[in-house]
Design a protein around this motif. Structure first.
Motif, mmCIF file in Angstrom:
data_model
loop_
_atom_site.group_PDB
_atom_site.id
_atom_site.type_symbol
_atom_site.label_atom_id
_atom_site.label_comp_id
_atom_site.label_asym_id
_atom_site.label_seq_id
_atom_site.Cartn_x
_atom_site.Cartn_y
_atom_site.Cartn_z
ATOM 1 N N THR A 164 1.281 -0.737 0.174
ATOM 2 C CA THR A 164 -0.420 0.123 -0.234
ATOM 3 C C THR A 164 0.952 1.084 0.642
ATOM 4 O O THR A 164 0.738 2.207 -1.210
ATOM 5 N N LEU A 165 1.836 1.027 0.971
ATOM 6 C CA LEU A 165 2.540 2.843 0.833
ATOM 7 C C LEU A 165 3.228 3.211 -0.613
ATOM 8 O O LEU A 165 3.263 4.076 -1.277
ATOM 9 N N GLN A 166 3.590 1.539 -1.131
ATOM 10 C CA GLN A 166 4.788 2.126 -2.228
ATOM 11 C C GLN A 166 3.341 2.366 -3.199
ATOM 12 O O GLN A 166 3.766 3.095 -4.782
ATOM 13 N N GLN A 167 2.354 1.658 -3.703
ATOM 14 C CA GLN A 167 1.329 2.221 -4.607
ATOM 15 C C GLN A 167 0.486 3.816 -3.914
ATOM 16 O O GLN A 167 0.747 4.868 -4.973
ATOM 17 N N ARG A 168 0.745 4.495 -2.669
ATOM 18 C CA ARG A 168 0.836 5.597 -2.655
ATOM 19 C C ARG A 168 1.940 6.649 -3.295
ATOM 20 O O ARG A 168 1.484 7.584 -3.465
ATOM 21 N N GLN B 231 9.923 7.627 2.512
ATOM 22 C CA GLN B 231 10.646 6.662 4.355
ATOM 23 C C GLN B 231 10.230 5.794 5.092
ATOM 24 O O GLN B 231 10.281 5.395 5.194
ATOM 25 N N ALA B 232 8.982 6.282 5.000
ATOM 26 C CA ALA B 232 7.844 4.620 5.812
ATOM 27 C C ALA B 232 8.639 3.640 5.140
ATOM 28 O O ALA B 232 8.802 2.787 5.422
ATOM 29 N N ARG B 233 8.173 3.349 3.650
ATOM 30 C CA ARG B 233 8.147 2.090 3.078
ATOM 31 C C ARG B 233 9.400 1.474 2.961
ATOM 32 O O ARG B 233 10.944 0.462 3.078
ATOM 33 N N THR B 234 11.484 2.836 2.633
ATOM 34 C CA THR B 234 12.161 2.027 3.038
ATOM 35 C C THR B 234 12.397 1.594 4.593
ATOM 36 O O THR B 234 13.605 0.955 4.592
ATOM 37 N N THR B 235 11.993 2.503 5.178
ATOM 38 C CA THR B 235 12.321 2.559 6.850
ATOM 39 C C THR B 235 11.635 0.505 7.243
ATOM 40 O O THR B 235 12.247 0.216 7.978
ATOM 41 N N LEU B 236 10.713 0.956 6.178
ATOM 42 C CA LEU B 236 9.378 -0.788 6.806
ATOM 43 C C LEU B 236 10.134 -1.885 6.725
ATOM 44 O O LEU B 236 10.257 -3.074 6.895
ATOM 45 N N GLU B 237 10.998 -1.562 5.050
ATOM 46 C CA GLU B 237 11.693 -2.609 4.678
ATOM 47 C C GLU B 237 12.948 -2.983 5.289
ATOM 48 O O GLU B 237 13.017 -4.326 5.448
ATOM 49 N N SER B 238 13.269 -1.903 5.906
ATOM 50 C CA SER B 238 14.469 -2.725 7.047
ATOM 51 C C SER B 238 14.698 -3.254 8.519
ATOM 52 O O SER B 238 14.855 -3.647 8.949
ATOM 53 N N HIS B 239 12.774 -2.795 8.606
ATOM 54 C CA HIS B 239 12.890 -3.503 9.876
ATOM 55 C C HIS B 239 11.329 -4.306 9.625
ATOM 56 O O HIS B 239 10.953 -4.399 10.882
ATOM 57 N N ARG C 145 6.256 5.986 12.264
ATOM 58 C CA ARG C 145 5.374 5.127 12.753
ATOM 59 C C ARG C 145 3.569 5.551 12.662
ATOM 60 O O ARG C 145 2.862 4.541 12.807
ATOM 61 N N SER C 146 3.766 7.252 12.563
ATOM 62 C CA SER C 146 2.346 7.092 12.497
ATOM 63 C C SER C 146 1.588 6.956 10.906
ATOM 64 O O SER C 146 1.125 6.395 11.439
ATOM 65 N N ARG C 147 2.866 6.841 9.939
ATOM 66 C CA ARG C 147 2.137 6.660 8.607
ATOM 67 C C ARG C 147 1.949 4.829 8.933
ATOM 68 O O ARG C 147 1.222 4.926 7.794
ATOM 69 N N TRP C 148 2.636 3.928 9.429
ATOM 70 C CA TRP C 148 2.197 3.083 9.361
ATOM 71 C C TRP C 148 0.882 2.347 9.873
ATOM 72 O O TRP C 148 0.170 1.706 9.083
ATOM 73 N N LEU C 149 0.867 3.269 10.455
ATOM 74 C CA LEU C 149 -0.840 3.253 11.688
ATOM 75 C C LEU C 149 -1.193 2.915 10.963
ATOM 76 O O LEU C 149 -2.837 2.487 10.574
ATOM 77 N N GLN C 150 -1.983 4.817 10.309
ATOM 78 C CA GLN C 150 -2.776 4.899 9.608
ATOM 79 C C GLN C 150 -2.494 3.790 8.368
ATOM 80 O O GLN C 150 -4.296 4.098 7.838
ATOM 81 N N THR C 151 -1.711 3.575 7.270
ATOM 82 C CA THR C 151 -1.755 3.201 5.953
ATOM 83 C C THR C 151 -2.366 1.609 6.200
ATOM 84 O O THR C 151 -2.736 1.350 5.589
ATOM 85 N N GLY C 152 -1.985 1.534 7.137
ATOM 86 C CA GLY C 152 -1.519 -0.042 7.264
ATOM 87 C C GLY C 152 -3.996 -0.976 8.572
ATOM 88 O O GLY C 152 -3.571 -1.821 8.450
ATOM 89 N N ALA C 153 -4.141 0.240 8.234
ATOM 90 C CA ALA C 153 -5.264 0.262 9.569
ATOM 91 C C ALA C 153 -6.059 -0.742 9.167
ATOM 92 O O ALA C 153 -7.022 -1.607 9.327
ATOM 93 N N VAL C 154 -6.930 -0.496 7.373
ATOM 94 C CA VAL C 154 -7.257 -1.280 6.855
ATOM 95 C C VAL C 154 -7.666 -2.477 6.830
ATOM 96 O O VAL C 154 -7.869 -3.726 6.884
#
Length: 699
Positions: free
Chosen positions: A34-38, A53-61, A174-183
């Motif tokens: 979803t992050l990649q698409q947006r 930034q949210a996508r690359t940080t997620l990839e490393s964590h 972190r906020s971006r992950w939560l908002q984007t991944g809630a659905v």
């Protein structure tokens, strides 16, 4: 599989952990996608960079997040069980006082929790309702209790936020992950809840039922649970002024701690100079409006009183312009005045109740005084509070005040004597010859006679001069204890039958001392004679038995059966305190129809049992079924050890009962809590929860 309730519950939790190991990586993959698409369709550079930034940080964590999320989830599931004592953040648990003590990071975390829960609720609520019912049944409950399900969505979201908080990443990420991944998280939970419900169904676990509470004035009954009433998980949109409502959790927190920018004389005067900025005044006005709306729709207060409270709105709004935090200060005269009116108003269930007319007149005078124009409004509150307090004190007749004081003193003494009697009974049980005595004698010693000895010891301590005039062996406390060897020996057929001369010698003095001690505590004559009849029967059997005859112990007497668990109170003490005997509680009828309560009653009783705290806090208002009618009264005193409670009605009438009696009435629906803490506190808690909801609705 036909598992027992506890086995089904444990097996379901294990299966949930297994499924969680599968869906957490799947959810992280969906989040990344979803992050990649947006990111690819973002039109603004700033937004595109933030998503990247949210996508690359997620990839490393990703691996660390999965491990920590699973670990936090397992810990949260264990901590979410009611027996654990841990509290998972939910809308109903957020309070106004708690918000004031929070830091900025805690407030932000709470807002994020609300936003994610809002999205998940839209996806998984239907499946969660079904799982809640089955998990309640799997725990052996007949009625649905939300807290019985440690897999509920707020537990999962809390675990996720805790796992993410431990990462050294930008809070905005972190906020971006939560908002984007809630659905996607809601979809995964929806699937897990459905699978677990089907699994419990296959094991024969049927859903528990929802309790339906009666509501007056033709309201539609609603399922009652921990989320009903004033503690509900949602607040009507009518409770706010519209979709653009200003009050959010962050704004309310900043208002309480004084961190909002000011246009007045100083950076943190909260507008006290009279020239504070518009935002502070608007926020304070919204809090006052919502607080009063909650109070004036609370049906625990009579309608005329609610109307008079509404009449205070102009004065309170004007006060909020110069003192925006008055409602948060429990010592503020305006807050104290509001507390006093609301608390006293709970005393009345009808306009015909004794004392209501005088109180309503006093409140009307207060409203009229505050509605008068003038710049001295803040200075009027202390005087009006003093007048109201004095009027209420004067309404209590001196005779009633003296009776209440006597009741408290008496109950204190009763508790002290009963606690001392427990220690005396333990002394008796520790004797080597105690267990060989017949049951009727053992029950007598650990019951009435321990009270006799305790009373004598207290008298000796309170009147040392009288005791000093007697030889040590002549003091009642000593004499009442020294008869134990003779009483225990003479009641044993095998022993007493071998020495009839001693038996004949000790009986007169023994009976005389026993009667003297029982008379000293005014023990009921019928029970006294029942014990003496049983004791004389033992003595007669011992006297008639020949020395060489085989001895057969007499069967236990059923004539004298004191309840060792019942708290003993002398008749005069019972009269002085309006004591409601535990034995009579079982004969009282239960409530059938009653007004709507602010919380689901069955849930409140279960919370009391789980938390194992004092049964009723001092200040609580209750309806107790007494002498054929519901009596509205307040807990005005609890003994230091929590074994005795004194209740006072609006008419000054006192009623007392033991902790055991209170617990019986609660369990049998013969006592119902109307308010276990302040109504203004309730209203402000609702304001806080509404601010949380407003925060969750914001993008």
């Amino acid at each position: 599989m036909d598992a027992s309730p506890n086995e089904s519950f444990d097996a379901c939790l294990k299966e949930a952990l297994v499924q969680t190991r599968e869906w957490i990586p799947r959810w992280l993959a969906k989040l990344h996608e979803t992050l990649q698409q947006r990111e690819s369709v973002a039109s603004h550079l700033h937004e595109k960079q933030a998503l990247g930034q949210a996508r690359t940080t997620l990839e490393s964590h990703r691996e660390v997040i999965a491990a920590r999320f699973l670990e936090a989830f397992a810990e949260s599931v264990e901590g979410a069980l009611p027996s654990s004592g841990s509290k998972v953040r939910s809308l109903k648990s957020l309070s106004f006082d708690e918000l004031e003590l929070m830091g900025d990071e805690q407030v932000q975390e709470t807002v994020e929790l609300a936003r994610v829960q809002q999205v998940i609720k839209m996806s998984a609520d239907e499946e969660l309702v079904g799982l809640n019912a089955r998990m309640s049944r799997a725990r052996g409950l007949q009625r649905v209790r939300i807290e019985a399900n440690p897999l509920r969505s707020e537990v999962v979201v809390t675990a996720l936020i805790r796992a993410l908080s431990g990462l050294h990443v930008d809070p905005a990420v972190r906020s971006r992950w939560l908002q984007t991944g809630a659905v996607a998280l809601g979809e995964e939970l929806q699937g897990m809840y459905a699978r677990l419900s089907a699994l419990l169904d296959s094991w024969g676990v049927v859903p528990a039922g929802y309790t339906v509470i009666q509501t007056p004035q033709g309201r539609t009954p609603t399922p009652a649970g921990p989320e009903s009433g004033s503690r509900s998980e949602s607040v009507s949109t009518e409770a706010v002024r519209g979709p653009d409502a200003l009050l959010t959790l962050d704004h309310l927190h900043q208002l309480l701690v004084g961190n909002l920018d000011q246009a007045g004389s100083g950076p943190s005067d909260q507008g006290a100079s009279g020239s504070g900025n518009a935002m502070v005044r608007t926020l304070a006005a919204e809090v006052v409006t919502l607080m009063l709306r909650r109070l004036t729709t609370d049906e625990r207060l009579l309608a005329p009183l609610r109307e008079m409270l509404q009449g205070l709105k102009p004065a309170l709004l004007q006060l909020a312009r110069s003192d925006p935090r008055f409602f948060a200060d429990r010592h503020n005269p305006a807050r104290r005045l509001l507390d006093a009116i609301a608390e006293r108003g709970l005393a009345f269930t009808s306009e015909q109740d004794s004392g209501y007319t005088a109180f309503a007149t006093q409140v009307h005078d207060v409203v009229r005084a505050l509605q008068a124009p003038g710049a001295d409004l803040p200075d009027r509150f202390p005087g009006l509070l003093e007048q109201l307090t004095r009027s209420q004190a004067e309404a209590l007749a001196p005779r009633q005040a003296q009776a209440r004081g006597l009741a408290v003193q008496t109950l204190m003494r009763v508790e002290q004597r009963n606690l001392l009697a427990e220690r005396v009974a333990a002394e008796f049980r520790a004797r080597n010859d105690f267990e060989r005595a017949p049951g009727v004698v053992r029950r007598f010693l650990t019951g009435p006679w321990s009270q006799v000895v305790a009373q004598a010891r207290m008298d000796a301590a309170e009147k040392p001069a009288t005791s000093a005039s007697l030889a040590p062996a002549q003091t009642p406390a000593v004499r009442y204890t020294e008869i134990l060897p003779d009483l225990l020996w003479s009641s044993q057929l095998a022993q007493a039958s071998r020495n009839r001369p001693r038996l004949i010698k000790v009986i007169p003095g023994l009976l005389r001392t026993l009667r003297e001690g029982l008379d000293a505590i005014d023990y009921p004559r019928a029970q006294t004679e029942a014990f003496f009849a049983a004791l004389m029967g033992l003595h007669e059997a011992a006297y008639k038995t020949q020395r060489n005859e085989p001895v057969e112990e007499a069967p236990p007497s059923a004539q004298f059966e004191p309840d060792g668990d019942e708290l003993w109170m002398q008749p005069a003490e019972a009269r002085d305190t309006g004591f409601m005997e535990d034995a009579l509680i079982d004969t009282q009828p239960a409530f059938v129809d009653t007004e709507i309560l602010p919380r689901d009653w069955a849930d409140l009783k279960e919370e009391m049992a789980d938390e194992q705290v004092q049964v009723l806090p001092v200040g609580a208002w209750v309806d107790v079924w007494h002498e054929g009618r519901a009596l509205r009264c307040q807990v005005t005193w609890a003994s230091p050890h929590g074994t005795m409670f004194l209740f006072t009605g609006a008419d000054g009438r006192s009623l007392s009962m033991t902790k055991r009696g209170v617990e019986r009435l609660l369990a049998q629906d013969r006592l119902r809590v109307v308010a276990d803490h302040g109504m203004v506190d309730d209203a402000l808690d609702d304001v806080t929860r509404q601010a949380w909801i407003n925060s969750a609705r914001q993008p």
